[in-house]
Design an enzyme around this catalytic site. Structure first.
Site, PDB file in Angstrom:
ATOM      1  CG  ASP A   1      38.996  44.648  44.529  1.00  0.00           C
ATOM      2  OD1 ASP A   1      39.646  45.394  45.282  1.00  0.00           O
ATOM      3  OD2 ASP A   1      38.540  43.545  44.894  1.00  0.00           O
TER       4      ASP A   1
ATOM      5  CG  HIS B   1      34.586  46.034  41.422  1.00  0.00           C
ATOM      6  ND1 HIS B   1      33.630  45.885  42.401  1.00  0.00           N
ATOM      7  CD2 HIS B   1      35.340  44.896  41.453  1.00  0.00           C
ATOM      8  CE1 HIS B   1      33.780  44.715  42.996  1.00  0.00           C
ATOM      9  NE2 HIS B   1      34.815  44.098  42.447  1.00  0.00           N
TER      10      HIS B   1
END
Length: 232
Positions: A48, A192
Site C-alpha cells: 500500500d 507498505h
C-alpha cells in the site's frame, strides 16, 4: 447555550457512528463484500501507499530477483507524479489496484467525494497501463455507509495479516519474526512501500525490504508459491 452545544455534539457523534464507524465494524467483522483471504494454495503479497520514488523501485528489483509477482494498491496523486514506476509494475506482471487519489479515510468523505477518489485513481492507473482496474483497498481499511455501493465495480480487498511495518521500530525488531510466521496458504499479506502517509515513518520501508528479502528467500526454498490478486 451550553446545552445546545452538548446536544449538537451528541448528534454529530451519533451521525459519525452511523456513517463511518458502524459500517466499518460490520463490514470487517462479517466480511460483507470484501476479501480477506484467497482460496488458492499460495500467498498474495500486497503493498500500500506507493509509488515511492526511492523504495518502490527497490521493491520491484527484489521481487524481480526472486521471480515473485505482487499486488500494489497505489495512491492516484503519486501515480500522476511517478507514472514510469506504474508502467514498470505493469510490464513486470504485477497487479495494480486503487488506494484513493489522496490517502484519505472514507470516514471523512462524502459519497460524491469517495466516488471521485476512485475514478481519478482508476483514470491515472489506466493512463499508464491501458488496462481495467479491478481491485480496491480503502486507506486504513475504513468504510462509510456508501462504500460498498460506490465501489461495487471493483473487488474490495483487505488482508489476513497486517504487520505495522509503517513504523521503523517494527521494521527493526519484530517484523521479520511475524513475516516468517505468515505462511498459511490463502493469506493476503499487507506491507507498505511508502512511509510518507499520516502516522508512518519515512524510512520504514527500508527495514521492510530487508525483512521481506529474508522472508522470500526462506519461503522460496520451501516451495511457497506467491500470486497476485489477478489469479483470483
Amino acid at each position: 447555550m451550553i446545552k445546545i452545544v452538548i446536544i449538537s455534539l451528541i448528534v454529530i457523534f451519533i451521525l459519525f457512528l452511523l456513517y463511518a464507524i458502524l459500517p466499518t465494524v460490520l463490514i470487517r467483522i462479517n466480511s460483507w463484500g470484501i476479501t480477506k483471504k484467497t482460496n488458492l494454495k499460495a500467498i498474495a503479497l500486497t503493498f500500500d501507499d506507493g509509488p515511492n520514488p526511492e523504495y518502490t523501485p527497490q521493491l520491484l528489483d527484489l521481487l524481480k530477483k526472486n521471480g515473485v509477482k505482487a499486488t500494489f494498491f497505489v495512491v492516484g496523486s503519486k501515480v500522476k507524479k511517478y507514472p514510469d514506476i506504474i508502467k514498470r509494475m505493469n510490464q513486470e506482471g504485477h497487479t495494480i489496484g486503487i488506494h484513493h487519489f489522496e490517502h484519505t479515510s472514507s470516514w471523512i468523505l462524502s459519497p460524491l467525494q469517495l466516488k471521485k477518489q476512485l475514478l481519478l485513481t482508476e483514470q491515472a492507473i489506466m493512463e499508464c497501463t491501458n488496462e481495467k482496474v479491478r481491485f480496491y483497498r480503502p486507506p486504513w481499511g475504513s468504510f462509510n455507509l456508501f462504500s460498498l455501493l460506490i465501489s461495487k465495480s471493483y473487488k474490495v480487498i483487505l488482508w489476513s495479516h497486517i504487520f505495522g511495518d509503517w513504523k521503523e521500530a517494527k521494521g527493526k525488531s519484530g517484523l521479520l519474526k511475524q513475516l516468517l510466521a505468515a505462511t498459511e496458504p490463502g493469506s493476503i499479506l499487507l506491507l507498505h512501500d511508502c512511509g510518507e502517509t499520516l502516522g508512518a515513518d519515512k524510512e520504514a520501508p527500508r527495514y521492510m525490504l530487508k525483512s521481506l528479502e529474508i522472508y522470500l528467500q526462506e519461503n522460496i526454498k520451501k516451495g511457497t508459491k506467491f500470486v497476485t490478486l489477478t489469479d483470483l
